[in-house]
Every structure is written in C-alpha cells, then in structure tokens.
Write a protein that holds these residues in place. Structure first.
Motif, mmCIF file in Angstrom:
data_model
loop_
_atom_site.group_PDB
_atom_site.id
_atom_site.type_symbol
_atom_site.label_atom_id
_atom_site.label_comp_id
_atom_site.label_asym_id
_atom_site.label_seq_id
_atom_site.Cartn_x
_atom_site.Cartn_y
_atom_site.Cartn_z
ATOM 1 N N SER A 193 0.803 -1.219 0.000
ATOM 2 C CA SER A 193 0.000 0.000 0.000
ATOM 3 C C SER A 193 0.838 1.272 0.000
ATOM 4 C CB SER A 193 -0.934 0.011 1.212
ATOM 5 O OG SER A 193 -0.185 -0.033 2.419
ATOM 6 N N LYS A 194 2.104 1.152 0.401
ATOM 7 C CA LYS A 194 3.006 2.309 0.403
ATOM 8 C C LYS A 194 3.832 2.405 -0.879
ATOM 9 C CE LYS A 194 3.620 2.231 5.459
ATOM 10 N NZ LYS A 194 4.634 2.114 6.554
ATOM 11 N N VAL A 204 9.480 11.946 -10.683
ATOM 12 C CA VAL A 204 9.503 11.127 -9.464
ATOM 13 C C VAL A 204 9.602 12.013 -8.238
ATOM 14 C CG1 VAL A 204 12.022 10.814 -9.542
ATOM 15 C CG2 VAL A 204 10.622 9.173 -8.295
ATOM 16 N N LYS A 205 8.836 11.640 -7.215
ATOM 17 C CA LYS A 205 8.981 12.186 -5.872
ATOM 18 C C LYS A 205 9.528 11.081 -4.980
ATOM 19 C CE LYS A 205 5.039 15.397 -6.071
ATOM 20 N NZ LYS A 205 3.731 15.749 -5.453
ATOM 21 N N ARG A 206 10.440 11.457 -4.098
ATOM 22 C CA ARG A 206 10.988 10.427 -3.223
ATOM 23 C C ARG A 206 11.340 11.011 -1.864
ATOM 24 N NH1 ARG A 206 17.129 9.077 -5.507
ATOM 25 N NH2 ARG A 206 18.040 11.127 -5.042
ATOM 26 N N MET A 208 18.475 5.508 1.312
ATOM 27 C CA MET A 208 17.692 4.575 2.126
ATOM 28 C C MET A 208 16.295 5.142 2.391
ATOM 29 S SD MET A 208 20.624 3.622 4.924
ATOM 30 C CE MET A 208 20.920 5.379 5.217
ATOM 31 N N LYS A 209 15.298 4.265 2.336
ATOM 32 C CA LYS A 209 13.923 4.669 2.631
ATOM 33 C C LYS A 209 13.165 3.603 3.403
ATOM 34 C CE LYS A 209 12.414 3.354 -2.083
ATOM 35 N NZ LYS A 209 13.749 2.966 -2.590
ATOM 36 N N ARG A 247 6.594 6.176 2.484
ATOM 37 C CA ARG A 247 6.199 5.692 1.165
ATOM 38 C C ARG A 247 7.434 5.458 0.314
ATOM 39 N NH1 ARG A 247 4.867 11.364 0.813
ATOM 40 N NH2 ARG A 247 6.028 12.409 -0.852
ATOM 41 N N ALA A 248 7.244 4.689 -0.750
ATOM 42 C CA ALA A 248 8.303 4.429 -1.708
ATOM 43 C C ALA A 248 8.318 5.556 -2.747
ATOM 44 C CB ALA A 248 8.077 3.080 -2.373
ATOM 45 N N TYR A 249 9.109 5.382 -3.790
ATOM 46 C CA TYR A 249 9.139 6.380 -4.851
ATOM 47 C C TYR A 249 7.755 6.528 -5.488
ATOM 48 C CZ TYR A 249 14.314 6.296 -4.975
ATOM 49 O OH TYR A 249 15.638 6.393 -4.676
#
Length: 454
Positions: A68-69, A180-182, A424-425, A430-432
């Motif tokens: 979901s993320k 992309v947002k990250r 690192m995330k 959330r992911a990219y």
C-alpha cells in the motif's frame, strides 16, 4: 569476431573520430541491432560462454507484489548466494573486481564481503522510451567537443557508443521515470559507526515530462531537481533547486538555495563539480550525487572497453521495509550481508583531469552496467594518484514502473574510514512516486520560497 571485441573496435574507431571532430551517429544498419543482437537499450542480449551471465530477459511489471506504500516485493527472496567473496579468498576473484572493491577487502578484511548470487538481467524501460532510444542511435550527436548533445530525445543518446564520453552521457541522461517524488535518507557515519540521519524530500522532472514542454523548442534543459531537507531540525527547511542544463559550458547549471534561517533565496554556483554535497559533512562532492552528474568538460574521457565484473544488482533486500537504518549502517561500510552481487558486463571508462582544470579528483574510473547505463562502481583518485574514494551503487528494477535505479549509493573514503550512504527509505512513509504532474512554474525561485517556509 565476438560482439565484445567488435564493440571495442568500434570504441577505438570512435575515439579517432572524436579526436578529428567528427561526431557521427550510427548507421541505420547498426541501429537495427537494437532489439536483435543487442537489447533495445544497447547491451549484448546473449549471455556469456559459461552462462554465468545469463541472456537478457525483460522483467514483467507484475514480477512481485506492491504494498500500500508502493514498496516492492523481492522476486528473488528465496535465492541463496552461490559463494561469498571474503578477504581470505579475494585473490581468486580479483580479475572480476574493480580496484576499489578489492581495496575495500584490504581496508576492512574482517567485515567486508561480497555475496554473489545467480544473475537475472531483467532491466527494461517503457516502450515509448525504447523507441526514442532507437531514434537517438541514428540522430543524436555530440556537440561542443563532447560537452553537449543535439537531436536528443528522452534518454540514452548513444545506445551503441563509440567513445568514453558517449558512455558517460548515457549514464547522465538515462531513464529515471520521467517524474519522481521520493523521501530518502543520508547517513555519514564516523569510523566507529556512529551516525545521524538526514532526510530529504526530492523531486525530479525531466524536460519532456513537463506539462508545458515544447518538443519543437526543447532548449538546453535536461531536468529540474528540487530537494528539501526535512530532518534533523537544525537543517530542516532548507531547499535546493537545480535547472540541469545539457551543455553546461555554454549555459552553466542554474542552482538556488533557500536558507530557512534567513528566509531568503540565493544563487548557488557552488552546487557543481567538486562543491560540497548537500548536508554531507564533507564526505562527497556535488558531482558525486547519482554516482556522477554534471558537465564532462574538466576531464579527458577514454573508453577502455568492456569486462565482466561483480556488481550490486537486484538489491531488493536492502530496500526491505522490515529493516531499520541501524541494520544497514555499520562501521566502515554498510551491512554487506544485506547486499546482492551478480556477474555482469560493464563498460570501463576512465576520466583524467585536463591540464589547467581543477577538481579534487584527479582521475576517476567508471564501471557502468551495460544493461541500464547506470554507474555501478566509480573509483576516485587524488592528486597524488592514490585511490581515495570508492563509490558503489546498489540497484534494483522498479519493475512495476519499468525504471532501473538505485536503492543506496555509497561512497567510501579509504583514507579517513568514513563513508556516505544515500537513498535509504526503509523507515519512510512511502516508496518512490512516479508519474506526477509538473510544470516549469513549479521549479522557479519564487516557488522555492514557498516550498521553504516552515
């Protein structure tokens, strides 16, 4: 003649053409190899003689589950290493390691290791990007002595490169999702392993994904980049804005920073070349971001050739959300037990500082993955000719979006014992996020002021 030797011969020919000022694209017959003997991105489609490098097979978009993320499941979670390279057996594998990788075993003999897994060559990009790459093969050209491009679309101008600077341009322009947002983090541990986390909120938008982009007048912009520091509190609120130009000699990169304490925007010409990297405590330069970025004009570039090498690939394990940053960051280097290496073919390119130019790195050795055009390892040498810093990227295929990219970039200082780990995330919300809408008005100094208010 096998294909690798043929490509090396083409590289030698290309070097002579570059020296004589002829910046030729490939012929239609050469370009026809894309999707046939070569992958659509220009790698050798076949594996090697003993199948330790497999043939290329594009990864399906449903290769694993997406939570979901937006985090991806590891398609290879059940696999075990074929073998593990350690300081005790490294001599056996030295011919398939970069000098910097080999040096890490000597610097950290008790803890540094390379677990080698079965190979999976699945990197691909959307069909529309592949079509642009094929057009680039016959249309794109170097200009201004290799410092710029013309007739270039979207990504990867030289899928069949003729010289070293063309290989580097493929890395610089490679496909990273368009927009992309990250949310990512950076650590710069002390030699004893103690560290604090810096958090960034980034936005990348490549020019042809802007809502107001005019393909008839593409201009000199390659992409727009905005980065806000969100933690720790002492740094939070600062924002960096970059308009990345293609020919940075003709039109230097434009950069601005918003200083949260002063509540003002100022120009930032130091955000280039060997200027200090954002919040990196002196552990990297501006052009160390994304392994290498920016103008190629300060170096002479030489295409050495292709070789087989163990590089960090399909590194989904390092991106696992069950991990804490303490699981990843260790003294001297990241936790190598969480890494995954595969045998791949890489392009080897050397960059030697030109006479009269300055940079803290007098020489760089690039090892670039043939399947993705991403730099996998870069060795950095100081002015005395000594190996100083070793950059190593751990990549994955964001298979649901067909985007090859990094999950962690590392830069190890062999002299000080410190390093930088960026990307690192694991603990983030959330992911990219790919494919968001943007226009050039979102990337102006005025927009930067609004972004920086806290």
């Amino acid at each position: 003649m096998n294909m690798t030797k043929g490509l090396l011969r083409a590289g030698v020919l290309g070097l002579s053409m570059l020296a004589s000022g002829v910046m030729a694209a490939v012929s239609e017959s050469e370009a026809a190899k894309l999707g046939a003997a070569l992958t659509p991105m220009g790698a050798e489609k076949a594996g090697n003689a003993d199948n330790s490098i497999p043939a290329w097979s594009p990864m399906p978009k449903n290769a694993g589950a997406v939570d979901s993320k937006g985090f991806l499941a590891n398609p290879y979670a059940s696999e075990k290493p074929l073998f593990i390279i350690t300081a005790s057996n490294v001599e056996q594998y030295k011919d398939k390691l970069a000098p910097g990788q080999y040096a890490m075993f000597k610097r950290y003999p008790q803890s540094y290791r390379i677990p080698v897994y079965p190979g999976h060559r699945g990197a691909t990009v959307p069909d529309s990007v592949l079509a642009a790459i094929k057009r680039n093969a016959v249309n794109a050209r170097l200009v201004a002595g290799g410092n710029g491009l013309e007739n270039f679309e979207t990504a990867i101008p030289f899928p069949i490169p003729a010289n070293g600077v063309e290989v580097i341009w493929n890395h610089i322009t490679r496909y990273r999702g368009g927009t992309v947002k990250r949310l990512v983090t950076q650590a710069t541990p002390q030699p004893n392993g103690s560290y604090s986390i810096v958090k960034f909120s980034d936005q990348f938008v490549f020019r042809d994904r802007m809502k107001d982009y005019d393909p008839k007048n593409p201009g000199n912009i390659l992409f727009y980049f905005k980065q806000q520091v969100t933690a720790p509190a002492r740094l939070a609120g600062g924002v960096l804005l970059v308009h990345e130009t293609i020919d940075q000699v003709k039109e230097p990169r434009s950069a601005w920073v918003y200083n949260a304490g002063q509540r003002r925007v100022r120009r930032a010409p130091e955000v280039s070349y060997d200027g200090p990297g954002t919040a990196s405590d002196g552990t990297r330069t501006s052009d160390n971001l994304d392994m290498y970025n920016g103008a190629p004009d300060r170096y002479d570039w030489k295409l050495v050739g292709k070789q087989e090498m163990y590089i960090a690939s399909n590194s989904h394990k390092l991106d696992d959300t069950s991990l804490k940053y303490d699981d990843v960051i260790k003294a001297g280097h990241i936790n190598q037990d969480l890494t995954r290496y595969e045998l791949r073919r890489v392009w080897h390119v050397t960059a030697t500082l030109k006479s009269g130019q300055r940079h803290i790195y007098a020489k760089r050795d690039f090892f670039i993955d043939e399947d993705t055009w991403q730099a996998a390892v870069i060795d950095h040498y100081d002015g005395r000719g000594q190996l100083w810093r070793v950059a190593e990227a751990h990549s994955v295929n964001y298979y649901d979006k067909q985007v090859p990219w990094y999950v962690i970039e590392t830069l190890y200082d062999l002299q000080s014992g410190r390093y930088m780990a960026l990307g690192m995330k694991n603990e983030e919300a959330r992911a990219y996020e790919f494919d968001f809408n943007a226009s050039s008005s979102d990337f102006t100094p005025n927009a930067l002021r609004q972004e920086g208010v806290r």
